[in-house]
Design a protein around this motif. Structure first.
Motif, PDB file in Angstrom:
ATOM      1  N   SER A  67       0.696  -1.163   0.039  1.00 51.94           N
ATOM      2  CA  SER A  67      -0.003   0.092  -0.056  1.00 51.94           C
ATOM      3  C   SER A  67       0.809   1.323  -0.010  1.00 51.94           C
ATOM      4  CB  SER A  67      -1.036  -0.067   1.201  1.00 51.94           C
ATOM      5  OG  SER A  67      -0.411   0.085   2.428  1.00 51.94           O
ATOM      6  N   ALA A  69       3.007   4.477   0.959  1.00 54.93           N
ATOM      7  CA  ALA A  69       3.756   4.846   2.110  1.00 54.93           C
ATOM      8  C   ALA A  69       3.079   5.960   2.811  1.00 54.93           C
ATOM      9  CB  ALA A  69       5.192   4.957   1.864  1.00 54.93           C
ATOM     10  N   PRO A  70       2.984   5.684   4.247  1.00 52.77           N
ATOM     11  CA  PRO A  70       2.559   6.717   5.141  1.00 52.77           C
ATOM     12  C   PRO A  70       3.649   7.857   5.283  1.00 52.77           C
ATOM     13  CG  PRO A  70       2.603   5.081   6.543  1.00 52.77           C
ATOM     14  CD  PRO A  70       3.063   4.602   4.912  1.00 52.77           C
ATOM     15  N   GLU A  71       3.266   8.792   5.525  1.00 51.57           N
ATOM     16  CA  GLU A  71       4.411  10.040   5.907  1.00 51.57           C
ATOM     17  C   GLU A  71       5.441   9.507   6.664  1.00 51.57           C
ATOM     18  OE1 GLU A  71       4.803  14.885   7.065  1.00 51.57           O
ATOM     19  OE2 GLU A  71       3.065  13.973   6.227  1.00 51.57           O
ATOM     20  N   ARG A  73       7.404   7.118   6.209  1.00 49.24           N
ATOM     21  CA  ARG A  73       8.142   5.668   6.217  1.00 49.24           C
ATOM     22  C   ARG A  73       8.056   5.288   4.639  1.00 49.24           C
ATOM     23  NH1 ARG A  73       9.693   2.426   9.021  1.00 49.24           N
ATOM     24  NH2 ARG A  73       8.457   0.733   8.070  1.00 49.24           N
ATOM     25  N   GLY A  76       4.070   1.119   2.683  1.00 49.23           N
ATOM     26  CA  GLY A  76       2.761   0.980   3.348  1.00 49.23           C
ATOM     27  C   GLY A  76       2.954  -0.321   3.887  1.00 49.23           C
ATOM     28  N   SER A  77       1.664  -0.869   4.299  1.00 50.48           N
ATOM     29  CA  SER A  77       1.787  -2.346   4.431  1.00 50.48           C
ATOM     30  C   SER A  77       2.180  -3.138   3.463  1.00 50.48           C
ATOM     31  CB  SER A  77       0.069  -2.636   4.696  1.00 50.48           C
ATOM     32  OG  SER A  77      -0.039  -3.843   5.271  1.00 50.48           O
ATOM     33  N   ALA A 131       1.356  -4.796   8.070  1.00 46.98           N
ATOM     34  CA  ALA A 131       1.838  -3.459   8.845  1.00 46.98           C
ATOM     35  C   ALA A 131       3.114  -3.793   9.600  1.00 46.98           C
ATOM     36  CB  ALA A 131       0.888  -2.984   9.681  1.00 46.98           C
TER      37      ALA A 131
END
Length: 182
Positions: A67, A69-71, A73, A76-77, A131
């Motif tokens: 998924s 990437a969150p801020e 990182r 993502g998962s 995650a």
């Protein structure tokens, strides 16, 4: 009795032949992501004699479509996808030097035979734990087939990525073992 190993990718024959079905591995180094659409493009590149997106010798391929990437990182998962969808491509890739694949679920007899012929292994990663697995990925960058979105080929830098040997280079299979390791 299963053992635990710390290995560094790319892998060598010496790394792979010590592993038995049921062993635990903490993998560090560079691995590559590819799912079915990317595998198809890799095989097309091989047939056309064009440059591949990564070196196959010693390579570890992770079947994942992460998924976004969150801020803060790199990814993502990043949980494994079902491996059998890549089974028609996998024996050829092992014949060209790929030493391991990572996914979930059983493999075809053709893949298991290729593992034995080419001193390679199939690792299982925990499904549903994307995650948590992503926390072991220190860097990620798209290196090929960006048009495939989440299925683009990525180069990942992993540290202590937790895996189980499902199929070893001697024909052993974790799923066929009556006493699974705890």
């Amino acid at each position: 009795m299963s053992k635990e190993y710390r290995l560094r990718a790319p892998l060598r024959d010496e790394d792979v032949v010590q592993l038995k079905a049921g062993d635990r591995v903490l993998l560090s180094g560079i691995i590559y992501t590819a799912r079915d659409a990317a595998h198809k493009k890799i095989i097309q590149a091989l047939e056309a004699g064009t440059e591949l997106p990564f070196p196959l010798k010693g390579a570890v391929i992770y079947y994942v479509g992460p998924s976004p990437a969150p801020e803060g990182r790199p990814i993502g998962s990043a949980g494994p996808t079902t491996s059998y969808r890549m089974d028609s491509y996998t024996p050829r890739l092992h014949s060209l030097g790929v030493k391991a694949t990572i996914g979930k679920g059983k493999r075809s007899q053709d893949v298991k035979d290729a593992l034995v012929r080419h001193n390679a292994v199939y690792f299982g990663a925990t499904g549903g734990a994307g995650a948590l697995l992503s926390q072991r990925i220190e860097a990620a960058k798209i290196i090929a087939f960006e048009d495939l979105g989440p299925e683009a080929v990525r180069e990942l830098v992993v540290r202590d990525f937790p895996l189980l040997v499902v199929n070893d280079a001697f024909g052993g299979e974790l799923y066929a073992t009556p006493n699974l390791p705890t």
